[in-house]
Design an enzyme around this catalytic site. Structure first.
Site, mmCIF file in Angstrom:
data_model
loop_
_atom_site.group_PDB
_atom_site.id
_atom_site.type_symbol
_atom_site.label_atom_id
_atom_site.label_comp_id
_atom_site.label_asym_id
_atom_site.label_seq_id
_atom_site.Cartn_x
_atom_site.Cartn_y
_atom_site.Cartn_z
ATOM 1 N N GLU A 55 14.183 11.514 28.533
ATOM 2 C CA GLU A 55 15.456 11.925 29.124
ATOM 3 C C GLU A 55 15.504 13.439 29.313
ATOM 4 O OE1 GLU A 55 18.678 8.596 27.755
ATOM 5 O OE2 GLU A 55 17.967 9.941 26.183
ATOM 6 N N GLU A 71 14.196 2.275 24.053
ATOM 7 C CA GLU A 71 15.433 1.980 23.329
ATOM 8 C C GLU A 71 15.762 0.494 23.207
ATOM 9 O OE1 GLU A 71 15.958 6.281 24.628
ATOM 10 O OE2 GLU A 71 14.997 4.468 25.387
#
Length: 258
Positions: free
Chosen positions: A112, A132
């Protein structure tokens, strides 16, 4: 300190310094990163920033889940995090270009953070992924919001829905990476990108980044008509005249940033 920060010759260098944890980010580290990005925003002498991780194995592997601290689940999502993971993934107030020097794993929040950068130079042994969902979480700090805007839908969903990793060459094919080099050539490659940015008028570079960011929300015609502060500053600068004069005189321009 878990983040190294230095500024020299108009270049800011930001290094997550937790190699023993694959440069995973805990609460203290994220706080440092946010303060550093705020400092870079305010320092008009900085013309480019380089973000990386210490050591040879990892750029950043995201949140330090072993630290056992911080909010998770709904509480994490509900927190005000305008800058995204590491203060950079979703940061929309930074006009200084940021180069990601990806020297290894860029996973979870690490990927990210990479998505929040403008230019990505990766080692050939780097890998990228948003794992995730494999631990019951979601890439809420930039991954879900950004990935499908950067690469084709099916490629983005292939990564998001499976948590699978991709190598540097595949990331390059997807358009996530500007350049892939051998590990020993990484610093030289980053230095070339830095030099190319420094060769440009700093106010022009700031205006370009501000215009691109603002233009993402409107049509191309509307984007061309935007009257942004950085654009006006660049067009009224003495650097604009210096660039033209240097071209006529066949010399390198001497940028003053004003």
């Amino acid at each position: 300190m878990s983040v190294l920060f230095s500024v020299q010759d108009h270049v800011a260098r930001v290094t997550i310094d937790r190699p023993e944890r694959h440069n995973a980010v805990d609460q203290a580290t994220e706080g440092e990163l946010i303060r550093i990005w705020e400092t870079i925003e305010k320092d008009r002498d900085i013309r480019v920033a380089v973000l990386t991780g210490a050591g040879a194995r990892a750029f950043c592997t995201g949140a330090d889940m072993k630290a056992g601290s911080g909010a998770s689940g709904l509480d994490y999502w509900a927190e005000a995090r305008p800058g995204g993971f590491g203060g950079i993934a979703l940061r929309d107030t930074l006009d200084v270009p940021v180069i990601a020097r990806v020297n290894g794993y860029a996973l979870g929040g690490g990927m990210e953070m990479m998505l929040g950068c403008d230019i990505v130079v990766a080692s050939a042994d780097a890998s990228f992924g948003l794992p995730e969902p494999r631990v019951g979480r979601l890439a809420l700090d930039g991954g879900v919001a950004l990935l499908a805007r950067r690469i084709p839908h099916v490629q983005a969903m292939g990564m998001l829905l499976t948590g699978r990793r991709i190598g540097a060459d595949e990331a390059f094919r997807f358009g996530l990476v500007n350049e892939v080099v051998a590990p020993e050539a990484l610093d030289d490659a980053v230095a070339r990108w830095v030099a190319d940015i420094l060769a440009c008028a700093p106010l022009s570079v700031r205006a370009i980044k501000q215009m691109v960011r603002a233009g993402e929300r409107v049509t191309a015609r509307e984007a061309q008509m935007l009257r942004l502060p950085a654009l006006i500053e660049a067009l009224q600068s003495s650097d604009q005249d210096e660039g033209v004069n240097a071209f006529k005189e066949k010399r390198a321009p001497q940028w003053r940033g004003r």
